[in-house]
Design an enzyme around this catalytic site. Structure first.
Site, PDB file in Angstrom:
ATOM      1  N   ASN A   9       0.875  -1.177   0.000  1.00 48.15           N
ATOM      2  CA  ASN A   9       0.000   0.000   0.000  1.00 48.15           C
ATOM      3  C   ASN A   9       0.907   1.220   0.000  1.00 48.15           C
ATOM      4  O   ASN A   9       1.497   1.560   1.025  1.00 48.15           O
ATOM      5  CB  ASN A   9      -0.887  -0.009   1.255  1.00 48.15           C
ATOM      6  CG  ASN A   9      -1.677   1.287   1.396  1.00 48.15           C
ATOM      7  OD1 ASN A   9      -1.821   2.045   0.426  1.00 48.15           O
ATOM      8  ND2 ASN A   9      -2.179   1.545   2.597  1.00 48.15           N
ATOM      9  N   TRP A  10       1.006   1.839  -1.166  1.00 49.25           N
ATOM     10  CA  TRP A  10       1.933   2.972  -1.280  1.00 49.25           C
ATOM     11  C   TRP A  10       1.402   4.244  -0.624  1.00 49.25           C
ATOM     12  O   TRP A  10       2.127   5.220  -0.512  1.00 49.25           O
ATOM     13  CB  TRP A  10       2.221   3.249  -2.765  1.00 49.25           C
ATOM     14  CG  TRP A  10       3.229   2.321  -3.368  1.00 49.25           C
ATOM     15  CD1 TRP A  10       3.872   1.288  -2.745  1.00 49.25           C
ATOM     16  CD2 TRP A  10       3.724   2.354  -4.713  1.00 49.25           C
ATOM     17  NE1 TRP A  10       4.742   0.674  -3.617  1.00 49.25           N
ATOM     18  CE2 TRP A  10       4.666   1.312  -4.840  1.00 49.25           C
ATOM     19  CE3 TRP A  10       3.464   3.152  -5.824  1.00 49.25           C
ATOM     20  CZ2 TRP A  10       5.350   1.056  -6.027  1.00 49.25           C
ATOM     21  CZ3 TRP A  10       4.140   2.901  -7.013  1.00 49.25           C
ATOM     22  CH2 TRP A  10       5.072   1.863  -7.107  1.00 49.25           C
ATOM     23  N   LYS A  11       0.126   4.239  -0.264  1.00 46.71           N
ATOM     24  CA  LYS A  11      -0.502   5.443   0.314  1.00 46.71           C
ATOM     25  C   LYS A  11      -0.274   6.627  -0.642  1.00 46.71           C
ATOM     26  O   LYS A  11      -0.293   6.433  -1.849  1.00 46.71           O
ATOM     27  CB  LYS A  11       0.032   5.721   1.722  1.00 46.71           C
ATOM     28  CG  LYS A  11       0.039   4.466   2.584  1.00 46.71           C
ATOM     29  CD  LYS A  11       0.262   4.754   4.033  1.00 46.71           C
ATOM     30  CE  LYS A  11       0.433   3.450   4.784  1.00 46.71           C
ATOM     31  NZ  LYS A  11       0.204   3.556   6.204  1.00 46.71           N
ATOM     32  N   HIS A  95      -9.428   1.237   4.654  1.00 48.24           N
ATOM     33  CA  HIS A  95      -8.163   1.375   5.375  1.00 48.24           C
ATOM     34  C   HIS A  95      -8.380   2.307   6.575  1.00 48.24           C
ATOM     35  O   HIS A  95      -9.151   3.252   6.495  1.00 48.24           O
ATOM     36  CB  HIS A  95      -7.094   1.940   4.441  1.00 48.24           C
ATOM     37  CG  HIS A  95      -5.720   1.891   5.024  1.00 48.24           C
ATOM     38  ND1 HIS A  95      -5.269   2.829   5.925  1.00 48.24           N
ATOM     39  CD2 HIS A  95      -4.709   0.997   4.863  1.00 48.24           C
ATOM     40  CE1 HIS A  95      -4.029   2.515   6.281  1.00 48.24           C
ATOM     41  NE2 HIS A  95      -3.673   1.407   5.656  1.00 48.24           N
ATOM     42  N   GLY A 234       2.705  -1.179   4.197  1.00 51.61           N
ATOM     43  CA  GLY A 234       2.803   0.237   3.856  1.00 51.61           C
ATOM     44  C   GLY A 234       4.242   0.637   3.610  1.00 51.61           C
ATOM     45  O   GLY A 234       4.795   0.438   2.524  1.00 51.61           O
ATOM     46  N   GLY A 235       4.880   1.187   4.642  1.00 51.54           N
ATOM     47  CA  GLY A 235       6.236   1.738   4.513  1.00 51.54           C
ATOM     48  C   GLY A 235       7.228   0.839   3.795  1.00 51.54           C
ATOM     49  O   GLY A 235       7.955   1.291   2.904  1.00 51.54           O
TER      50      GLY A 235
HETATM   51  C1  PEP Z   1      -0.817  -0.018   5.757  1.00 51.97           C
HETATM   52  O1  PEP Z   1      -0.777   1.092   5.264  1.00 51.97           O
HETATM   53  O2  PEP Z   1      -1.754  -0.763   5.492  1.00 51.97           O
HETATM   54  C2  PEP Z   1       0.262  -0.427   6.656  1.00 51.97           C
HETATM   55  C3  PEP Z   1       0.205  -1.607   7.210  1.00 51.97           C
HETATM   56  O3  PEP Z   1       1.287   0.461   6.834  1.00 51.97           O
HETATM   57  P1  PEP Z   1       2.702   0.149   7.541  1.00 51.97           P
HETATM   58  O4  PEP Z   1       3.197  -1.152   6.989  1.00 51.97           O
HETATM   59  O5  PEP Z   1       3.570   1.309   7.179  1.00 51.97           O
HETATM   60  O6  PEP Z   1       2.449   0.051   9.012  1.00 51.97           O
END
Ligand code: PEP
Length: 251
Positions: A9-11, A95, A234-235
């Site tokens: 999930n690149w956001k 989300h 995400g990250g």
């Molecule tokens: C997400 O955005 O769904 C997520 C799990 O982010 P992160 O891995 O950065 O916690």
């Protein structure tokens, strides 16, 4: 056997130009990895570049949101049909950042999931408790309720186009990861809820991901758990080496 799905999930990160470069670098690294489906959920403006760069690879492209109406006067929104036509196969729905910052509710999550599925997309439906809820001891109730509302009106046949991502809100983007046991416990609760709503066979087929600060170092332990069938990342999905290591951990 249910599928393992590793989804990034690149956001709100990466431009279209960087998207092409990223996927061209990632594709050869994961080309031989076929034990997991690999998905990148990119910003709307990156979809065209992502679909083009991923063409002929084992990487599928997803979006991060979808509107629940087919079309109409909804300025700024994107429909499921638009996503399908642009080559998207998956879409994240509900989300916690959309719940927290954009007024998403369990009901709108359900509407969006149905719109996505009806258009042929796979909906990655996110559920998860806040830290306050966990400390109050109501994680199971909250996650069960979110799951039940999200799945209202979705048939057993349509459930094949659903992935549930258990994402404890306190673990997202915080570096605080759930232990493998905590993740597995809640994923199992979700599976039991689905078994009650549908059948044990349907629940056993459902892919349930864990998401929340999953990274190259902790992915193997999380993905080894019996009820964790992949990750929403995400990250760590923004770096080719880290994302590749997570896909590798799913092997
Ligand atoms: C997400 O955005 O769904 C997520 C799990 O982010 P992160 O891995 O950065 O916690």
């Amino acid at each position: 056997m249910r599928k393992t799905v590793i989804a990034g999930n690149w956001k709100m990160n990466m431009t279209a130009a960087k998207t092409g470069e990223f996927i061209k670098a990632l594709a050869p690294e994961v080309a031989s990895m076929n034990n997991a489906d690999i998905v990148l959920c990119v910003p709307f403006t990156d979809i065209a570049a992502a679909v083009e760069a991923a063409n002929g690879t084992n990487i599928a492209i997803g979006a991060q949101n979808v509107h629940f109406k087919e079309n109409g006067a909804y300025t700024g929104e994107i429909s499921a049909e638009m996503l399908v036509e642009s080559g998207v196969k998956y879409v994240i729905v509900g989300h916690s950042e959309r719940r927290q910052y954009f007024g998403e509710t369990d009901i709108t999550v359900n509407l969006r999931a149905k719109a996505a599925i009806n258009a042929g997309l796979t909906a990655i439906i996110c559920v998860g408790e806040t830290l306050e809820m966990r400390e109050q001891g109501i994680t199971a109730e909250i996650v069960a309720m979110q799951t039940k509302v999200a799945l209202m009106g979705i048939s057993a046949e349509q459930l094949k186009k659903v992935i549930i991502a258990y994402e404890p809100v306190w673990a997202i983007g915080t570096g605080k990861v759930a232990t493998a046991e905590q993740a597995n416990e809640v994923c199992a609760i979700i599976r039991n809820v689905v078994a009650e709503l549908y059948s044990k066979a349907d629940a056993d087929e459902l892919t349930i991901q864990y998401g929340g600060s999953m990274n190259a170092g902790n992915a193997e332990a999380l993905l080894a758990m019996s009820d964790v069938d992949g990750g929403l990342i995400g990250g760590a999905s923004l770096k080719v080496t880290d994302f590749t290591a997570i896909v590798k951990a799913a092997q």
